[in-house]
Design a protein around this motif. Structure first.
Motif, short mmCIF file in Angstrom:
data_model
loop_
_atom_site.label_atom_id
_atom_site.label_comp_id
_atom_site.label_asym_id
_atom_site.label_seq_id
_atom_site.Cartn_x
_atom_site.Cartn_y
_atom_site.Cartn_z
N THR A 96 41.00 39.55 11.67
CA THR A 96 39.80 39.98 10.95
C THR A 96 39.61 39.00 9.81
OG1 THR A 96 40.22 42.30 11.52
CG2 THR A 96 38.67 41.86 9.73
N ARG A 97 38.45 38.35 9.76
CA ARG A 97 38.25 37.23 8.85
C ARG A 97 36.95 37.38 8.07
NH1 ARG A 97 36.60 32.70 13.51
NH2 ARG A 97 34.62 33.72 14.07
N TRP A 98 36.94 36.75 6.89
CA TRP A 98 35.76 36.72 6.02
C TRP A 98 35.55 35.26 5.61
CZ3 TRP A 98 39.92 40.00 5.59
CH2 TRP A 98 39.68 41.34 5.93
N LEU A 99 34.89 34.51 6.46
CA LEU A 99 34.79 33.07 6.27
C LEU A 99 33.61 32.68 5.39
CD1 LEU A 99 35.46 31.80 9.92
CD2 LEU A 99 37.11 32.20 8.08
N GLY A 100 33.83 31.62 4.61
CA GLY A 100 32.75 31.03 3.86
C GLY A 100 32.02 29.98 4.68
N PRO A 101 31.01 29.33 4.11
CA PRO A 101 30.26 28.31 4.84
C PRO A 101 31.13 27.08 5.11
CG PRO A 101 29.59 28.36 2.53
CD PRO A 101 30.50 29.53 2.74
N ASN A 102 31.00 26.52 6.31
CA ASN A 102 31.79 25.35 6.70
C ASN A 102 33.25 25.52 6.28
OD1 ASN A 102 29.46 23.91 7.63
ND2 ASN A 102 28.96 23.47 5.50
N PRO A 103 33.93 26.52 6.85
CA PRO A 103 35.25 26.90 6.31
C PRO A 103 36.32 25.83 6.40
CG PRO A 103 34.80 27.99 8.41
CD PRO A 103 33.53 27.35 7.99
N ASP A 104 36.17 24.87 7.29
CA ASP A 104 37.18 23.82 7.41
C ASP A 104 36.88 22.61 6.53
OD1 ASP A 104 38.94 25.01 9.31
OD2 ASP A 104 37.44 24.63 10.87
N VAL A 105 35.77 22.65 5.80
CA VAL A 105 35.34 21.50 4.99
C VAL A 105 35.55 21.81 3.52
CG1 VAL A 105 33.43 19.96 4.41
CG2 VAL A 105 33.63 20.90 6.73
N ASN A 106 36.27 20.95 2.83
CA ASN A 106 36.55 21.13 1.40
C ASN A 106 35.39 20.55 0.58
OD1 ASN A 106 38.00 21.87 -0.87
ND2 ASN A 106 39.04 19.89 -1.00
N ASP A 107 34.25 21.26 0.63
CA ASP A 107 33.04 20.74 -0.02
C ASP A 107 32.74 21.45 -1.34
OD1 ASP A 107 32.35 23.21 0.94
OD2 ASP A 107 30.77 22.52 2.29
N GLY A 108 33.63 22.32 -1.77
CA GLY A 108 33.43 23.02 -3.04
C GLY A 108 32.55 24.25 -2.95
N ALA A 109 31.99 24.52 -1.78
CA ALA A 109 31.14 25.70 -1.63
C ALA A 109 31.98 26.96 -1.77
CB ALA A 109 30.44 25.67 -0.27
N GLU A 110 31.40 27.99 -2.36
CA GLU A 110 32.10 29.24 -2.55
C GLU A 110 31.82 30.20 -1.39
OE1 GLU A 110 30.87 30.51 -6.46
OE2 GLU A 110 32.51 29.38 -7.41
N ASN A 111 32.69 31.19 -1.28
CA ASN A 111 32.62 32.13 -0.17
C ASN A 111 31.97 33.42 -0.67
OD1 ASN A 111 33.02 33.84 1.97
ND2 ASN A 111 35.22 33.54 2.12
N ASN A 112 30.69 33.62 -0.32
CA ASN A 112 29.95 34.79 -0.78
C ASN A 112 30.34 36.07 -0.05
OD1 ASN A 112 28.42 33.24 -2.60
ND2 ASN A 112 26.94 32.70 -1.01
N ASN A 113 31.19 35.96 0.97
CA ASN A 113 31.62 37.16 1.69
C ASN A 113 32.80 37.85 1.02
OD1 ASN A 113 29.72 37.17 3.82
ND2 ASN A 113 30.84 35.52 4.84
N VAL A 114 33.37 37.21 0.00
CA VAL A 114 34.44 37.84 -0.79
C VAL A 114 34.07 37.64 -2.26
CG1 VAL A 114 36.91 37.92 -1.29
CG2 VAL A 114 36.13 37.27 0.99
N THR A 115 33.85 38.76 -2.96
CA THR A 115 33.38 38.67 -4.34
C THR A 115 34.20 39.55 -5.27
OG1 THR A 115 31.74 40.43 -4.00
CG2 THR A 115 31.01 38.16 -3.61
N LEU A 116 34.15 39.21 -6.54
CA LEU A 116 34.82 39.98 -7.59
C LEU A 116 33.80 40.27 -8.68
CD1 LEU A 116 37.44 41.17 -8.82
CD2 LEU A 116 37.80 38.92 -9.90
N THR A 117 33.58 41.56 -8.97
CA THR A 117 32.63 41.96 -10.01
C THR A 117 33.41 42.42 -11.24
OG1 THR A 117 30.99 42.64 -8.37
CG2 THR A 117 30.75 43.53 -10.59
N ILE A 118 33.06 41.82 -12.39
CA ILE A 118 33.71 42.12 -13.66
C ILE A 118 32.68 42.74 -14.60
CG2 ILE A 118 35.02 41.21 -15.61
CD1 ILE A 118 36.47 40.89 -12.98
N PRO A 119 32.91 43.97 -15.08
CA PRO A 119 31.95 44.56 -16.02
C PRO A 119 31.85 43.77 -17.31
CG PRO A 119 33.48 46.23 -15.14
CD PRO A 119 34.02 44.88 -14.76
N GLY A 120 30.69 43.83 -17.95
CA GLY A 120 30.53 43.17 -19.24
C GLY A 120 31.49 43.73 -20.27
N GLY A 121 32.12 42.86 -21.04
CA GLY A 121 33.06 43.29 -22.07
C GLY A 121 34.45 43.59 -21.56
N SER A 122 34.70 43.34 -20.25
CA SER A 122 36.00 43.65 -19.67
C SER A 122 36.95 42.45 -19.68
CB SER A 122 35.82 44.14 -18.23
OG SER A 122 37.05 44.35 -17.59
#
Length: 236
Positions: A190-216
């Motif tokens: 079971t995988r959550w791949l980013g764009p062009n997963p085998d290419v080290n192009d600096g693109a981020e993976n929008n399928n895995v995210t972290l939300t931080i509340p303001g002031g946290s």
């Protein structure tokens, strides 16, 4: 009788036009033999496979490959691999922020070698973030989206949850992937791949995210632990 008549006409016609004579061999006897095979449940550890091409083993030599070690679990139903997720360094914001993962190929791997088709399920929960010995980042939420299931085999696939929300409170578990009865046999990623997963192009993976509340957020390194649990029945 109808088939015999058609064949007979064809033979007569051939004799009139001088075509090459066709010989039909009569069946004089038949006998049967058997082919047998026996299977037992699998037991040894299963090698992790490449999440972008599960027909190949995982060889963490590329810059986007996960580098976590295999679990080494043995038995007929095993959680073979779970990969870590990194979000890099961020500036503190006064507002709620959602960050995409720097990890382009996060995945988990399950092998069902029981041969029963009873099904299975994986759940996950995330611990509180810590910086040193202190709890940090209260209210942070880790999310996995748009998961897909792939296998080096061709059996019926398990079903990944399309949105997995993990509150970092150390207690709330969420379903990750479910194999109903008759599905998920063999090895499944079971995988959550980013764009062009085998290419080290600096693109981020929008399928895995972290939300931080303001002031946290506070200055320093913060780490949480995701616990993945494999259950031996899909309805549990």
């Amino acid at each position: 009788m109808k088939v015999s008549k058609i064949v007979a006409v064809g033979l007569v016609s051939a004799s009139f036009i001088g075509a090459t004579k066709t010989t039909f061999a009569a069946v004089t006897s038949q006998a049967e033999s058997k082919v047998g095979v026996s299977f037992t449940t699998g037991s040894g550890p299963v090698t992790p496979v490449d999440p972008t091409d599960p027909t190949n083993p995982l060889e963490p030599i590329g810059p986007t490959d996960p580098t976590d070690p295999p679990t080494g679990e043995t038995g007929s139903l095993t959680l073979d691999y779970v990969s870590s997720v990194q979000f890099g360094s961020k500036e503190i914001s006064g507002s709620e922020m959602t960050y995409s993962s720097k990890s382009k190929k996060p995945f988990i791997q399950v092998s069902d070698r029981r041969g029963t088709g009873d099904g299975w399920k994986v759940t996950a929960k995330a611990s509180k973030f810590k910086s040193g010995s202190s709890d940090t980042l209260p209210g942070a939420v880790l999310t996995f989206k748009n998961g897909t299931a792939v296998s080096p085999g061709d059996g019926a696939a398990p079903t990944p949850a399309q949105t997995i929300t993990l509150n970092t409170d150390g207690s709330s578990a969420a379903t990750v992937v479910t194999a109903a009865a008759g599905t998920g046999l063999g090895t499944w990623v079971t995988r959550w791949l980013g764009p062009n997963p085998d290419v080290n192009d600096g693109a981020e993976n929008n399928n895995v995210t972290l939300t931080i509340p303001g002031g946290s957020a506070t200055v320093g390194n913060h780490e949480a632990v995701v616990t993945w649990t494999l259950l031996d029945a899909p309805g549990v």
